[in-house]
Design an enzyme around this catalytic site. Structure first.
Site, short mmCIF file in Angstrom:
data_model
loop_
_atom_site.label_atom_id
_atom_site.label_comp_id
_atom_site.label_asym_id
_atom_site.label_seq_id
_atom_site.Cartn_x
_atom_site.Cartn_y
_atom_site.Cartn_z
CB CYS A 26 -65.18 -3.64 52.67
SG CYS A 26 -64.21 -4.32 54.00
CB ALA A 45 -64.16 -23.55 47.57
CG ASP A 64 -63.31 -12.98 41.40
OD1 ASP A 64 -63.28 -14.09 41.97
OD2 ASP A 64 -64.33 -12.27 41.35
N GLY A 72 -85.63 -9.96 39.58
CA GLY A 72 -84.95 -9.76 40.85
C GLY A 72 -85.91 -9.88 42.01
CG HIS A 73 -87.02 -11.29 46.15
ND1 HIS A 73 -88.38 -11.44 45.95
CD2 HIS A 73 -86.81 -11.41 47.47
CE1 HIS A 73 -88.97 -11.65 47.14
NE2 HIS A 73 -88.04 -11.63 48.07
CB THR A 74 -86.90 -5.47 46.39
OG1 THR A 74 -86.28 -5.29 45.12
CG2 THR A 74 -86.51 -4.33 47.30
CG ASP A 81 -67.40 -14.67 41.67
OD1 ASP A 81 -66.17 -14.76 41.83
OD2 ASP A 81 -68.19 -14.40 42.58
CO CO Z 1 -64.64 -15.08 43.05
CO CO Z 2 -68.47 -14.31 44.70
#
Ligand code: CO
Ligand code: CO
Ligand code: CO
Length: 348
Positions: free
Chosen positions: A17, A48, A226, A138-140, A90
Site C-alpha cells: 500500500c 507541508a 486528506d 504523461g510519461h511512461t 489532494d
Molecule cells: Co494529501
Molecule cells: Co499526495
C-alpha cells in the site's frame, strides 16, 4: 504471455500500500536546500501541505499535486480508479477544482502484458471523467515494478485555499471515509480478504472526495486535509503542529472497518503504520480505554482515504447532515479543537 490471471499485488515486492518513504525522510533530503523564491507561490514546500498553490491572478491560483504507487488491489481497472481518486484527492483537500491530469507510469513490459496497462489507464480515465478532468499527457518508463498515478492541476480562488493550518478553537473535526484500508490491503495481498470485503474497500478507495469537497464549500471550514499514507493520526498531527492548539479525539466516533480491527489484533499491520507511530507517537496521549488495535488503526496508512475537515462548531452537525445527504454515510464528527494542551492530540 500466458492467459493465467495475474494478481497484481503479487508483482509488488515491497509493502503493497502506497509504500512511501518513512515520514521525515524527505524532510532530511530537502532540509537546507536553496529553493527558488516567488511571491506568487502561496503554498509551497516550506509548509507541508496536500498540494502546492501558485497565484496566477487575483481570482485564480493553480493547485498542483502528484501521486503514484504500486498496486494495492489485484484488479487493474480498480487499481487505475483508486490511483486516480487518490491523486485527485489532494486538490479537493485544498478546496480546489481539478482540471487537467498527466499519467505517471512505470511498467514491467517483460513480465506483464501491455493490455494490463491499458485497463489501468481506462480505470483512471473513468475517475477523471467523473471529476471533469482532461488527460493532457504523461510519461511512461520501463521498470521492474508496476506503478501508476497522476499529476493533477486544478484551480482555486486565492482567498479560498484550505491548508492544513488555521485550526480554530472549538472547531469540530469531520472524517468522511472509514480507516483501516492499509491493513485490509495487506490482507488482500496475503489472500485473506474475502471478495465482498475486497469489493467494499475498493469502492471506498475509488470514491472521489469530490462530493465531500463540493459540500463543504457552503460551510465555514477553517482547515482540511486528506487521510493517506501517514494515517489518521499522522495527518492530524500535521494539522496540530504549529497551530497553537490541541485536539481531542473521540475514537468511538471514528468510522473503521471492523475486519481491519480483527486483523490488527492478529498483528497483520503494514510497516507504514509503525513508521507513522514512531514519527508522531510523541504528540499523542491515548486514554486507558483506547485498545491497542484501535491505536494501530489510527496509524494505519490509508490509500485514497477521506477528507478530515475542521469546521466551525455551530455548523458541524449541519455539515455532517449535508454530507450524509450526498451519500457519504459514514461522515462523523470525530473530535474537537481545544486551547489546551497545546500541540497535543488526546485520543479518548
Ligand atoms: Co494529501
Ligand atoms: Co499526495
Ligand atoms: Co488542505
Amino acid at each position: 504471455m500466458t492467459n493465467e490471471i495475474i494478481r497484481l499485488t503479487q508483482t509488488v515486492k515491497g509493502a503493497g500500500c502506497a509504500a512511501k518513504l518513512a515520514p521525515g525522510a524527505l524532510d532530511k533530503a530537502l532540509c537546507g536546500l536553496d529553493l527558488p523564491v516567488d511571491a506568487n507561490l502561496l503554498v509551497g514546500l516550506a509548509q507541508a501541505d496536500d498540494a502546492g498553490v501558485y497565484k496566477v491572478s487575483d481570482d485564480i491560483a493553480l493547485v498542483q499535486t502528484l501521486d503514484f504507487f504500486p498496486p494495492m488491489v489485484d484488479d487493474p481497472y480498480s487499481f487505475g480508479q483508486i490511483a486516480a481518486a487518490n491523486a485527485l484527492s489532494d486538490i479537493y483537500a485544498m478546496g480546489g477544482i481539478p482540471k487537467t491530469a498527466m499519467n505517471i507510469v512505470a511498467f514491467p513490459s517483460k513480465t506483464l502484458d501491455i493490455s494490463i496497462l491499458r485497463t489501468i489507464i481506462e480505470g483512471g480515465l473513468s475517475k477523471m471523467r467523473e471529476a471533469g478532468v482532461v488527460l493532457v499527457g504523461g510519461h511512461t518508463v520501463e521498470d521492474s515494478e508496476l506503478k501508476y498515478g497522476l499529476s493533477v492541476t486544478g484551480y482555486i480562488h486565492p482567498d479560498r485555499i484550505l491548508t492544513k493550518k488555521n485550526l480554530q478553537t472549538g472547531d469540530r473535526l469531520i472524517l468522511t471515509k472509514p480507516v483501516g484500508t492499509g491493513i485490509i490491503s495487506t490482507a488482500i495481498k496475503a489472500g485473506l480478504a474475502g471478495q465482498a470485503l475486497t469489493d467494499r474497500v475498493i469502492l471506498a478507495m475509488s470514491t472521489l472526495n469530490r462530493e465531500a469537497a463540493l459540500t463543504m464549500e457552503a460551510f465555514q471550514v477553517h482547515a482540511c486535509t486528506d487521510i493517506t499514507g501517514f494515517g489518521f493520526l499522522g495527518h492530524l498531527a500535521e494539522m496540530v503542529v504549529d497551530s497553537g492548539r490541541g485536539v481531542r479525539i473521540t475514537s468511538a466516533n471514528i468510522p473503521m472497518y471492523h475486519e481491519a480491527l480483527e486483523w490488527a489484533a492478529m498483528g497483520l499491520i503494514p510497516a507504514g503504520a509503525y513508521n507513522n507511530k514512531n514519527f508522531r507517537g510523541s504528540f499523542i496521549d491515548f486514554g486507558a480505554d483506547v485498545t491497542q488495535r484501535v491505536q494501530d488503526l489510527l496509524f494505519d496508512p490509508q490509500t485514497s482515504g477521506g477528507l478530515l475537515i475542521a469546521v466551525a462548531a455551530a455548523e458541524a452537525d449541519r455539515l455532517v447532515y449535508a454530507l450524509k445527504a450526498k451519500g457519504i454515510d459514514c461522515a462523523a464528527i470525530v473530535g474537537e479543537v481545544v486551547d489546551e494542551p497545546v500541540e497535543r492530540i488526546i485520543v479518548e
